[in-house]
Write a protein that holds these residues in place. Structure first.
Motif, PDB file in Angstrom:
ATOM      1  N   THR A 118       0.839  -1.204   0.000  1.00 49.87           N
ATOM      2  CA  THR A 118       0.000   0.000   0.000  1.00 49.87           C
ATOM      3  C   THR A 118       0.871   1.251   0.000  1.00 49.87           C
ATOM      4  N   LEU A 119       1.906   1.235   0.844  1.00 45.02           N
ATOM      5  CA  LEU A 119       2.790   2.408   0.922  1.00 45.02           C
ATOM      6  C   LEU A 119       3.654   2.510  -0.334  1.00 45.02           C
ATOM      7  N   ALA A 120       4.142   1.378  -0.806  1.00 49.45           N
ATOM      8  CA  ALA A 120       5.011   1.404  -1.994  1.00 49.45           C
ATOM      9  C   ALA A 120       4.257   2.000  -3.188  1.00 49.45           C
ATOM     10  N   CYS A 121       2.939   1.752  -3.241  1.00 49.71           N
ATOM     11  CA  CYS A 121       2.133   2.288  -4.346  1.00 49.71           C
ATOM     12  C   CYS A 121       1.557   3.668  -4.016  1.00 49.71           C
ATOM     13  N   ALA A 122       1.659   4.104  -2.772  1.00 50.95           N
ATOM     14  CA  ALA A 122       1.137   5.414  -2.332  1.00 50.95           C
ATOM     15  C   ALA A 122      -0.359   5.531  -2.577  1.00 50.95           C
ATOM     16  N   PHE A 123      -1.088   4.461  -2.285  1.00 52.98           N
ATOM     17  CA  PHE A 123      -2.532   4.508  -2.506  1.00 52.98           C
ATOM     18  C   PHE A 123      -3.248   5.101  -1.299  1.00 52.98           C
ATOM     19  N   SER A 124      -4.136   6.056  -1.582  1.00 53.32           N
ATOM     20  CA  SER A 124      -4.964   6.656  -0.537  1.00 53.32           C
ATOM     21  C   SER A 124      -6.411   6.653  -1.015  1.00 53.32           C
ATOM     22  N   GLY A 125      -7.331   6.610  -0.082  1.00 53.84           N
ATOM     23  CA  GLY A 125      -8.750   6.536  -0.415  1.00 53.84           C
ATOM     24  C   GLY A 125      -9.466   7.876  -0.362  1.00 53.84           C
ATOM     25  N   PHE A 144      -8.929  15.474   2.897  1.00 50.53           N
ATOM     26  CA  PHE A 144      -9.292  16.095   4.171  1.00 50.53           C
ATOM     27  C   PHE A 144      -8.424  15.617   5.326  1.00 50.53           C
ATOM     28  N   ALA A 145      -7.839  14.422   5.195  1.00 50.69           N
ATOM     29  CA  ALA A 145      -7.035  13.884   6.304  1.00 50.69           C
ATOM     30  C   ALA A 145      -5.563  13.759   5.937  1.00 50.69           C
ATOM     31  N   GLY A 146      -5.252  13.592   4.664  1.00 46.91           N
ATOM     32  CA  GLY A 146      -3.857  13.439   4.256  1.00 46.91           C
ATOM     33  C   GLY A 146      -3.663  12.157   3.474  1.00 46.91           C
ATOM     34  N   SER A 147      -2.503  12.052   2.822  1.00 42.08           N
ATOM     35  CA  SER A 147      -2.208  10.907   1.958  1.00 42.08           C
ATOM     36  C   SER A 147      -1.393   9.872   2.711  1.00 42.08           C
ATOM     37  N   ALA A 148      -1.140   8.747   2.049  1.00 45.74           N
ATOM     38  CA  ALA A 148      -0.330   7.684   2.655  1.00 45.74           C
ATOM     39  C   ALA A 148       0.990   8.265   3.173  1.00 45.74           C
ATOM     40  N   ARG A 149       1.657   9.064   2.356  1.00 47.85           N
ATOM     41  CA  ARG A 149       2.967   9.580   2.785  1.00 47.85           C
ATOM     42  C   ARG A 149       2.857  10.527   3.975  1.00 47.85           C
ATOM     43  N   ASP A 150       1.695  11.180   4.104  1.00 43.79           N
ATOM     44  CA  ASP A 150       1.536  12.114   5.221  1.00 43.79           C
ATOM     45  C   ASP A 150       1.488  11.387   6.559  1.00 43.79           C
ATOM     46  N   PHE A 151       1.158  10.103   6.537  1.00 38.44           N
ATOM     47  CA  PHE A 151       1.015   9.362   7.787  1.00 38.44           C
ATOM     48  C   PHE A 151       2.247   8.524   8.123  1.00 38.44           C
ATOM     49  N   VAL A 152       3.248   8.546   7.261  1.00 36.03           N
ATOM     50  CA  VAL A 152       4.458   7.767   7.535  1.00 36.03           C
ATOM     51  C   VAL A 152       5.391   8.585   8.425  1.00 36.03           C
ATOM     52  N   LEU A 153       5.748   8.021   9.564  1.00 32.85           N
ATOM     53  CA  LEU A 153       6.651   8.725  10.485  1.00 32.85           C
ATOM     54  C   LEU A 153       8.075   8.199  10.375  1.00 32.85           C
ATOM     55  N   GLY A 154       8.202   6.942  10.042  1.00 33.61           N
ATOM     56  CA  GLY A 154       9.540   6.379   9.954  1.00 33.61           C
ATOM     57  C   GLY A 154       9.489   5.039   9.267  1.00 33.61           C
ATOM     58  N   CYS A 155      10.638   4.569   8.814  1.00 34.74           N
ATOM     59  CA  CYS A 155      10.667   3.231   8.227  1.00 34.74           C
ATOM     60  C   CYS A 155      12.056   2.629   8.308  1.00 34.74           C
ATOM     61  N   LYS A 156      12.050   1.307   8.238  1.00 33.63           N
ATOM     62  CA  LYS A 156      13.294   0.541   8.185  1.00 33.63           C
ATOM     63  C   LYS A 156      13.331  -0.048   6.781  1.00 33.63           C
ATOM     64  N   ILE A 157      14.437   0.123   6.104  1.00 31.95           N
ATOM     65  CA  ILE A 157      14.514  -0.393   4.724  1.00 31.95           C
ATOM     66  C   ILE A 157      15.793  -1.212   4.551  1.00 31.95           C
ATOM     67  N   VAL A 158      15.846  -1.975   3.459  1.00 31.00           N
ATOM     68  CA  VAL A 158      17.118  -2.538   3.000  1.00 31.00           C
ATOM     69  C   VAL A 158      17.376  -1.901   1.645  1.00 31.00           C
ATOM     70  N   SER A 194      11.902   8.455   4.705  1.00 32.30           N
ATOM     71  CA  SER A 194      10.707   7.623   4.912  1.00 32.30           C
ATOM     72  C   SER A 194       9.614   7.979   3.916  1.00 32.30           C
ATOM     73  N   ARG A 195       9.377   9.275   3.759  1.00 29.30           N
ATOM     74  CA  ARG A 195       8.305   9.677   2.839  1.00 29.30           C
ATOM     75  C   ARG A 195       8.706   9.462   1.384  1.00 29.30           C
ATOM     76  N   LEU A 196      10.011   9.536   1.106  1.00 33.53           N
ATOM     77  CA  LEU A 196      10.488   9.268  -0.256  1.00 33.53           C
ATOM     78  C   LEU A 196      10.168   7.829  -0.668  1.00 33.53           C
ATOM     79  N   MET A 197      10.151   6.926   0.297  1.00 26.49           N
ATOM     80  CA  MET A 197       9.873   5.519  -0.007  1.00 26.49           C
ATOM     81  C   MET A 197       8.433   5.316  -0.468  1.00 26.49           C
ATOM     82  N   VAL A 198       7.534   6.203  -0.017  1.00 30.09           N
ATOM     83  CA  VAL A 198       6.111   6.035  -0.342  1.00 30.09           C
ATOM     84  C   VAL A 198       5.906   6.391  -1.813  1.00 30.09           C
ATOM     85  N   GLY A 199       5.403   5.444  -2.559  1.00 26.34           N
ATOM     86  CA  GLY A 199       5.185   5.662  -3.993  1.00 26.34           C
ATOM     87  C   GLY A 199       6.362   5.275  -4.857  1.00 26.34           C
ATOM     88  N   ALA A 200       7.468   4.858  -4.244  1.00 27.52           N
ATOM     89  CA  ALA A 200       8.654   4.490  -5.036  1.00 27.52           C
ATOM     90  C   ALA A 200       8.540   3.064  -5.562  1.00 27.52           C
TER      91      ALA A 200
END
Lengths: 485, 349
Positions: free
Chosen positions: B100-107, B112-126, B149-155
């Protein structure tokens, strides 16, 4: 290396004499930002009036390998706009026009030097406002806000700058103009807009921004709750959030802050309270009524010794007066103070405040605490006397310990002020070598020669190793992979 | 099965980097239609790297492994009266948080509330070098370092494998109600929606299906009632299922023949001149188009209206409005900064 005469002449040719500062006495104005303890005199200050001039400056700097330090209104608190020797400061204050206000799309398109509050003032006629409201909003510029991802009192409900900017035009060090984001709610490709926001001038210079405007809430109510202990106030914050309320602001002041501010603005605060919580609710009148009824019940159950409710604008102003005047009020009781900016998970509030109080005794420096309790953003003000030998160094060391404590409980070294020059040693506390290297590779994708705001925000690993003398832990050197001599 | 497979996944990526083997990240596989991996890529399965690592309702933060099913996470949040504010579409029961985050899908709640990336506070990646890295954190305010973290959303996994994410959550509103306004002309509907959104009503969704504008109101029961009385319209008792069917693309509109395009634009912008059927969500900022027109025509018309089009589901390869050459070059350099050996085989654009 000082700037060459050729480079200075090219700047004059590009901008005209009225927009280039080289006289030593005028340059002094730009030697620091809001963190006046850190100063470096600049060699030249460029004051472009157009995006094209910024792009031209960038090309000149790239060609002549001259470092560039962007500067907004100079209200930053982490020495992010402190000049570097041999470099220039690009001040954006002359680019201060609101280019368009689109009430139907609820956006404002502005130049970087526009003041934060000026956007809301212009939007007010349409019943709209720009939500992020850093304390310096009367003076700080939107370009600086974007560079620092500024926050403010109302972040808990309305988000940070990153949540409220739709598009940025960024001048790169190559002199190219990039449009990041778009007029809608998203744009194709990587979210480089999110990356640029909060990048502290290390990736490019903002020359135009389109921000979101929100409808002004028709009703606002502020609750003031006094608590007999800081622990109870901390628990009340968690209880408010757990109850399903999303206050527009939730601020906490400890007893020294209550006393200092009340003596200054006579807000009528209960002086014997160990802690004071200010809870602002906004929205439709019916929503505010329902929320405040619930909030009063939650605060009372959490042990508040007194709860006051402010409905009209005058009362609300009086409740906020102390909190808003906290910094100047503290300025009256100490010759100097050093403002920290760590963030912690809310559940650790009481524990962290207790430890700060213990450290205050250990360092022999008083501390006043005001903070954004709703989002765990602490602002301990460490009082010191710059006229007394070694006191600033002691205040810095104490501040560093507070930041280490924030990281230890799962928080971060900066919530809204940025890293700048000030907190660069502590980046090595929050991040490991891998993350820092990744940041540096990312920086290189934008700025291969490292000319944009060098020495700020992201330390080199070598720098971490040097600074690591403060953080040798159980005999393990930081970054043992680096050679030391 | 909820398990921490970080070590295995890291090792696998390290091996792929050493042998220059491209990898195709697969979570619940519910969004395979949305990516185009290299043909010779090996599958890197992430679905079993799942589980809620930490959830503190009083902090409004949840930390989950990427393979965690979206439905499972939403059920746990609902038990505590909370939700994902961006109301993500699932597109299948196996939908994962990472996908869901990788595709940056929001409903529908997004404007009114924000997008997937707006709700990401942190992430662990490889990253593509097999390094496990931690960015962001678990607190709302954090400006230390670049916002990776937000750069990862939609990548779409092209910069690294998302191992774990911390997400901000929101309290569920006490009441929700939908009101409908019959409007025949799209232009009038767009203007009506934006006039509504410019007023302080407690809106949480705003869409037009060609027949009616529907507005969802959320908040305290008294506030929702007062707002509904003020703005008028007919109560739509099937409102809840309408928003779910819109989010999951189950409305009759989505069953029509033709390619499905997603058009992102300023909410009040005029409609790009393209033949086909339109459904307008996000108060105008996300428009769905069913059309038989060629990709070239769609991109041309959208570019002319300052809109950006993405072929969302169709017979041909996914296409998107092209980036400018400067942006495309920068994007490639950013990609190289995370994955210099080209391990991650999906294409961001």
């Amino acid at each position: 290396m000082p700037l060459s005469a050729t480079f200075t002449r090219l700047c004059l040719d590009l901008l005209g004499a009225a927009n280039v500062v080289t006289e030593p006495e005028r340059l002094r104005v730009y030697e620091c930002d809001g963190l006046a303890a850190y100063r470096t005199p600049p060699d030249l200050v460029a004051l472009p009036e157009t995006a094209e001039q910024v792009l031209g400056l960038m090309r000149l700097c790239r060609e002549h390998r001259v470092p560039v330090v962007p500067r907004g209104a100079g209200t930053g608190l982490a020495a992010g706009a402190m000049p570097v020797t041999g470099g220039i400061v690009v001040g954006l204050s002359k680019m201060s026009r609101i280019l368009a206000l689109d009430p139907l799309n609820r956006t404002a398109t502005v130049q970087p030097g526009v003041r934060n509050l000026a956007i809301s003032e212009a939007a007010k006629a349409h019943g709209l406002f720009y939500a992020p409201d850093p304390s310096s909003q009367i003076a700080c510029s939107i370009g600086g806000n974007i560079a620092e991802n500024a926050g403010g009192v109302h972040c808990l409900k309305y988000g940070l700058t990153v949540h409220n900017v739709l598009q940025v035009k960024l001048a790169t060090i190559d002199g190219e103009l990039l449009t990041l984001g778009g007029p809608g709610l998203d744009a194709p490709g990587y979210d480089l807009l999110a990356l640029a926001i909060g990048s502290e001038g290390l990736l490019g210079i903002v020359v135009e921004a389109t921000v979101r405007l929100l409808p002004l809430p028709p009703a606002t109510r502020v609750l003031l709750a006094a608590f007999p202990s800081v622990e109870q106030a901390g628990a009340a914050v968690a209880a408010v959030i757990s109850s399903g309320l999303l206050p527009a602001g939730l601020e906490l002041m400890d007893n020294p802050a209550i006393r200092a501010t009340d003596a200054f603005v006579h807000a009528g605060y209960p002086l014997d309270a160990a802690a004071l919580l200010l809870c602002e609710l906004d929205g439709l009148p019916e929503q505010v009524a329902a929320d405040s009824e619930r909030a009063v019940a939650v605060l009372a159950a959490a042990g508040a010794s007194e709860i006051r409710v402010a409905d009209d604008a005058d009362q609300r102003k009086r409740f906020w007066a102390g909190r808003k005047a906290a910094f100047p009020a503290v300025g009256r009781i100490a010759s100097d103070y050093y403002c920290m900016d760590g963030t912690i998970p809310r559940k650790h509030l009481a524990q962290v405040l207790r430890r700060i109080s213990e450290m205050s005794a250990e360092f022999g420096l008083a501390v006043v605490n005001v903070f954004h309790a709703g989002d765990g953003n602490l602002h301990p003000l460490i009082l010191y006397d710059s006229g007394s030998d070694g006191e600033f160094a002691k205040a810095e060391a104490f501040g560093g310990k507070i930041l280490e404590l924030c990281v230890a409980v799962g928080g971060t070294i900066t919530g809204e002020h940025g890293v700048g020059s000030e907190k660069i040693p502590y980046m090595c506390v929050q991040f490991g070598a891998g993350e820092l290297q990744q940041f540096l590779r990312l920086k290189q994708a934008f700025d291969p020669d490292g000319l944009l705001n060098p020495g700020k925000a992201v330390p080199t690993l070598h720098r971490c190793a040097e600074l690591g003398r403060m953080h040798v832990h159980r005999g393990e050197l930081p970054h043992p992979e680096l050679e030391r001599f | 099965m909820a398990a921490d497979l970080s070590a295995e996944l890291r090792e696998r990526i390290g091996q792929a980097a050493a042998s220059r083997t491209p990898l195709r990240i697969v979570g619940g596989n519910s969004k395979a239609f949305y990516s185009q991996p290299a043909a010779d890529a090996e599958t890197l399965a992430v679905a079993e790297h799942a589980g809620i690592v930490d959830y503190e309702p009083s902090e409004l933060v949840v930390t989950v492994r990427a393979g965690t099913r979206l439905a499972e996470l939403e059920a746990v949040l609902a038990e505590h009266g909370q939700m994902l504010g961006f109301e993500p579409p699932h597109f299948g029961a196996t939908a994962s948080v990472g996908g869901t985050l990788a595709c940056a899908f929001s409903g529908p709640r997004r404007p009114f509330a924000g997008s997937a990336r707006d709700f990401v506070l942190g992430c662990k990646i490889v990253n593509g070098l097999g390094e496990e890295l931690n960015f962001g954190g678990q607190v709302i305010k954090n400006v230390a370092g670049f916002d990776v973290s937000r750069l990862m959303v939609g990548a779409r996994g092209s910069l690294g494998l998302l191992l774990q994410c911390s997400l901000r959550v929101l309290p569920r509103p006490e009441t929700e109600a939908t009101v409908a306004f019959p409007i025949a002309e799209p232009a009038a509907a767009i203007e009506f929606m934006n006039r509504l959104a410019g007023r302080p009503w407690p809106l949480s969704a705003l869409a037009y299906d060609g027949v009616s504008v529907r507005a969802r109101l959320s908040g305290a029961a008294t506030a929702v009632r007062a707002a509904a009385a003020n703005i008028g319209g007919e109560f739509d008792l099937g409102g809840d299922s309408f928003w779910q069917d819109l989010r999951e693309q189950r409305l009759p509109f989505f069953q029509q023949r033709g390619d499905l395009w997603r058009v992102a634009t300023a909410p009040a912008a005029t409609q790009p001149e393209l033949a086909g059927a339109w459904l307008i969500d996000w108060g105008g900022a996300q428009r769905w188009l069913k059309t038989a027109e060629s990709a070239e025509s769609v991109h041309r018309a959208c570019t002319a209206s300052a809109a950006r089009a993405t072929l969302f589901r169709g017979d041909g390869s996914p296409t998107r409005t092209p980036l400018t050459p400067e942006l495309a070059a920068l994007q490639q350099r950013v990609r190289d900064a995370f994955d210099p050996l080209g391990v991650f085989a999906t294409y961001p654009d």
